[in-house]
Each structure stands twice: as structure tokens, then as C-alpha cells.
Design an enzyme around this catalytic site. Structure first.
Site, PDB file in Angstrom:
ATOM      1  CG  ASN A  11       9.018  -5.104  -6.485  1.00 40.65           C
ATOM      2  OD1 ASN A  11       8.576  -4.682  -5.421  1.00 40.65           O
ATOM      3  ND2 ASN A  11       8.803  -4.482  -7.620  1.00 40.65           N
ATOM      4  CG  HIS A  14       3.409  -5.424  -2.777  1.00 40.92           C
ATOM      5  ND1 HIS A  14       2.553  -4.341  -2.896  1.00 40.92           N
ATOM      6  CD2 HIS A  14       3.689  -5.822  -4.033  1.00 40.92           C
ATOM      7  CE1 HIS A  14       2.325  -4.130  -4.183  1.00 40.92           C
ATOM      8  NE2 HIS A  14       3.000  -5.011  -4.896  1.00 40.92           N
ATOM      9  CG  HIS A  47       7.260   1.421  -8.925  1.00 43.71           C
ATOM     10  ND1 HIS A  47       6.207   0.892  -9.617  1.00 43.71           N
ATOM     11  CD2 HIS A  47       7.382   2.702  -9.365  1.00 43.71           C
ATOM     12  CE1 HIS A  47       5.710   1.802 -10.443  1.00 43.71           C
ATOM     13  NE2 HIS A  47       6.397   2.911 -10.302  1.00 43.71           N
ATOM     14  NE  ARG A  49       1.990   3.303  -8.282  1.00 43.79           N
ATOM     15  CZ  ARG A  49       1.596   2.607  -9.358  1.00 43.79           C
ATOM     16  NH1 ARG A  49       2.050   1.392  -9.573  1.00 43.79           N
ATOM     17  NH2 ARG A  49       0.726   3.126 -10.186  1.00 43.79           N
ATOM     18  NE  ARG A  53      -0.615   3.096  -5.725  1.00 46.10           N
ATOM     19  CZ  ARG A  53      -1.210   2.701  -6.840  1.00 46.10           C
ATOM     20  NH1 ARG A  53      -1.256   1.423  -7.131  1.00 46.10           N
ATOM     21  NH2 ARG A  53      -1.746   3.565  -7.667  1.00 46.10           N
ATOM     22  CD  GLU A  74       9.501  -1.617 -11.014  1.00 47.91           C
ATOM     23  OE1 GLU A  74       8.351  -1.159 -10.925  1.00 47.91           O
ATOM     24  OE2 GLU A  74       9.782  -2.790 -10.805  1.00 47.91           O
ATOM     25  CB  THR A 105       3.212  -1.563 -13.672  1.00 50.11           C
ATOM     26  OG1 THR A 105       3.791  -0.990 -12.504  1.00 50.11           O
ATOM     27  CG2 THR A 105       3.684  -0.825 -14.894  1.00 50.11           C
ATOM     28  CD  GLU A 155      11.240  -6.107 -15.389  1.00 50.57           C
ATOM     29  OE1 GLU A 155      12.245  -5.544 -14.913  1.00 50.57           O
ATOM     30  OE2 GLU A 155      10.226  -6.377 -14.721  1.00 50.57           O
ATOM     31  CG  HIS A 194       3.622  -7.129 -13.576  1.00 52.28           C
ATOM     32  ND1 HIS A 194       2.381  -7.617 -13.267  1.00 52.28           N
ATOM     33  CD2 HIS A 194       3.670  -5.877 -13.092  1.00 52.28           C
ATOM     34  CE1 HIS A 194       1.707  -6.676 -12.634  1.00 52.28           C
ATOM     35  NE2 HIS A 194       2.471  -5.613 -12.499  1.00 52.28           N
TER      36      HIS A 194
HETATM   37  N1  PXP Z   1       8.797  -5.510 -12.908  1.00 47.07           N
HETATM   38  C1  PXP Z   1       8.151  -4.320 -13.008  1.00 47.07           C
HETATM   39  C2  PXP Z   1       8.635  -3.358 -14.028  1.00 47.07           C
HETATM   40  C3  PXP Z   1       7.070  -4.000 -12.152  1.00 47.07           C
HETATM   41  O1  PXP Z   1       6.442  -2.827 -12.277  1.00 47.07           O
HETATM   42  C4  PXP Z   1       6.695  -4.926 -11.162  1.00 47.07           C
HETATM   43  C5  PXP Z   1       5.585  -4.580 -10.218  1.00 47.07           C
HETATM   44  O2  PXP Z   1       5.967  -3.536  -9.408  1.00 47.07           O
HETATM   45  C6  PXP Z   1       7.406  -6.141 -11.092  1.00 47.07           C
HETATM   46  C7  PXP Z   1       8.427  -6.412 -11.978  1.00 47.07           C
HETATM   47  C8  PXP Z   1       7.084  -7.159 -10.048  1.00 47.07           C
HETATM   48  O3  PXP Z   1       5.808  -7.645 -10.264  1.00 47.07           O
HETATM   49  P1  PXP Z   1       5.144  -8.561  -9.165  1.00 47.07           P
HETATM   50  O4  PXP Z   1       5.066  -7.761  -7.910  1.00 47.07           O
HETATM   51  O5  PXP Z   1       3.817  -8.888  -9.754  1.00 47.07           O
HETATM   52  O6  PXP Z   1       6.022  -9.782  -9.015  1.00 47.07           O
END
Ligand code: PXP
Length: 247
Positions: A11, A14, A47, A49, A53, A74, A105, A155, A194
Site C-alpha cells: 500500500n 503514505h 486508497h 479517499r 488526503r 480501495e 480505516t 480482507e 491493517h
Molecule cells: N487494508 C486496508 C483495507 C486498509 O484500509 C489499509 C489502510 O489503508 C491497509 C490494508 C494497510 O494498512 P497499514 O497502512 O496499516 O499497513
């Protein structure tokens, strides 16, 4: 199934968070996605959003145009997102709950509460060939409802497990284990994500039904110190070591 290598979805949200802190184009999340791909990521997750952001529409367009591994889009189950995702047609979408005020989330999607809305929504995604995942808590009723709705996969939210300590963490791990087992019994593909980090990933990898992890925040933070390639390699090693223990 236990011998299968777990897929790693990286992901890159960030990277966009850091870029947006100053505006402009640097650092570019698409460059991070291409690096992650080169380092062995099986997929890229981003994602979009409602408040934009971190990831913005143009990032999604460029990810679709540039990466070779599947994009996991996402999104919240809104009309706006439906228009965007059905136009871009990524390999898969993951429906998540979204509140403007949350930092990330915070809980799984309430599939039971949103059953009627989700039914038509999921079908529209599937009609254009997008595979659908639902991000839910490890709750048997939510899993059952997801399956009935025709989701291709779920998930399971690992945030509570990652945030807890000691006995509470062990209890959350058991919840994940029971949820994943139930998915296996009803034939529903199950992923996890997550909050996962080097410390927490191994125990989840030992649960044989999980076929994919989606990990972002920890890896992007670690990449500041050792680089993305090294971070992905270490995460993969720990996932492999965990999986090897569940033979
Ligand atoms: N899976 C989903 C559905 C999420 O919303 C997120 C956070 O955006 C993640 C995985 C990844 O989480 P993390 O950034 O905490 O590893």
C-alpha cells in the site's frame, strides 16, 4: 494450501501523504509502486479517499497506466467512487468504511447493515470485471453476509490484533484464526491487512487460509531508514518464515 506463498500487496498511500505535506510532485507514489513491483510486490494497493488526503485521482490514473502487477483500488461504496473505478477498471477493488474524521480505516465494513446497498454495488463492479473484496472484522456473521453478497474475497481487519498486547493480542489472533478458518470452510478467499509490521506479521502468516496481506504504513516508515527494496525483502522473509511453521 498452507505451503502456498502469501502474496504481498504494498500500500503506497503514505508516499502520497508525504508528497501532499508540501504539495507538488515529490515523492511520487507511482515511483514507489514501480520500485515495490521491482522488489517483488505481488500487487499495489491505493486508497482513493473521499477527502483525497493522500492518493488523488491522477495517482490512480497513472498507477493504472504504469504498473504491471494488479492494482487493488480501495474505496468507500459511494456513487463517486463507482464512476471512477468502473472507468479505470483495476483488477480488484476493496470496499472499506470511511469517515472523514478518522485517522485511518478504524473498523471493518458493516456488511450486514449495508446489505441492500452493497448487493447492487458489488454487482456493478463485477459486471465490468472488477474482483470485489470487502474489508471486515473477523466476525462470522459479517463473513457469511459477504459470501452471500457474492464478494470474491474478504480482507480481515488486523488492526485490533496489532494494537493489542499480551493476552488481548492472543485473543485477537484467535479471532482472526477462527474467521479465516470459517472462510476456508465456505470457500471464500481471505486476505488480511491493517497495522501489520515485522513484529506482528509472522503469527498471522501461520494461519493457513490467508493468501494475501496488504501492508502500507509500517513499510513506508521503515523504507525511510533502509529503503523500500530491503523493507519488502524483510517483510517477505518474515511472511515466509511464518507460513513455513504452519505446515
Ligand atoms: N487494508 C486496508 C483495507 C486498509 O484500509 C489499509 C489502510 O489503508 C491497509 C490494508 C494497510 O494498512 P497499514 O497502512 O496499516 O499497513
Amino acid at each position: 494450501m498452507p505451503n502456498e506463498r502469501i502474496r504481498l500487496g504494498v500500500n503506497i498511500d503514505h508516499v502520497a501523504t508525504v508528497r501532499n505535506a508540501r504539495g507538488g510532485f515529490h515523492p511520487d507514489p507511482v515511483r514507489a509502486a514501480l520500485l515495490a513491483e521491482k522488489a517483488g510486490a505481488d500487487g499495489i494497493t491505493a486508497h482513493l479517499r473521499e477527502d483525497r488526503r493522500h492518493i488523488v485521482d491522477d495517482d490512480m490514473e497513472r498507477l493504472m497506466a504504469n504498473i504491471k502487477v494488479p492494482l487493488n483500488f480501495e474505496m468507500a461504496a459511494t456513487d463517486e467512487m463507482l464512476e471512477i473505478v468502473t472507468r479505470l477498471k483495476p483488477a480488484s477493488s476493496c470496499l472499506v468504511p470511511e469517515k472523514r474524521e478518522e485517522l485511518t480505516t478504524e473498523g471493518g465494513l458493516d456488511v450486514i447493515g449495508g446489505y441492500d446497498h452493497l448487493k447492487g454495488y458489488i454487482q456493478k463492479l463485477k459486471d465490468v470485471g472488477i474482483s470485489v473484496s470487502l474489508f471486515i472484522d473477523a466476525d462470522k456473521d459479517q463473513i457469511k453476509a459477504s459470501h452471500e453478497l457474492g464478494a470474491d474475497k474478504v480482507e480481515l481487519h488486523t488492526g485490533a490484533y496489532c494494537d493489542a498486547e499480551g493476552e488481548a493480542r492472543a485473543a485477537e489472533l484467535e479471532r482472526l484464526r477462527a474467521g479465516a478458518k470459517y472462510c476456508g470452510e465456505i470457500g471464500l478467499e481471505v486476505h488480511a491487512g491493517h497495522g501489520l509490521c515485522y513484529e506482528t506479521v509472522g503469527a498471522v502468516a501461520q494461519i493457513p487460509e490467508f493468501t494475501e496481506f496488504n501492508i502500507g504504513h509500517f513499510m513506508m516508515g521503515e523504507a525511510i531508514f533502509v529503503g523500500l527494496e530491503q523493507t519488502i525483502k524483510e517483510m517477505r522473509d518474515l511472511m515466509g518464515q511464518g507460513r513455513a511453521k504452519c505446515k
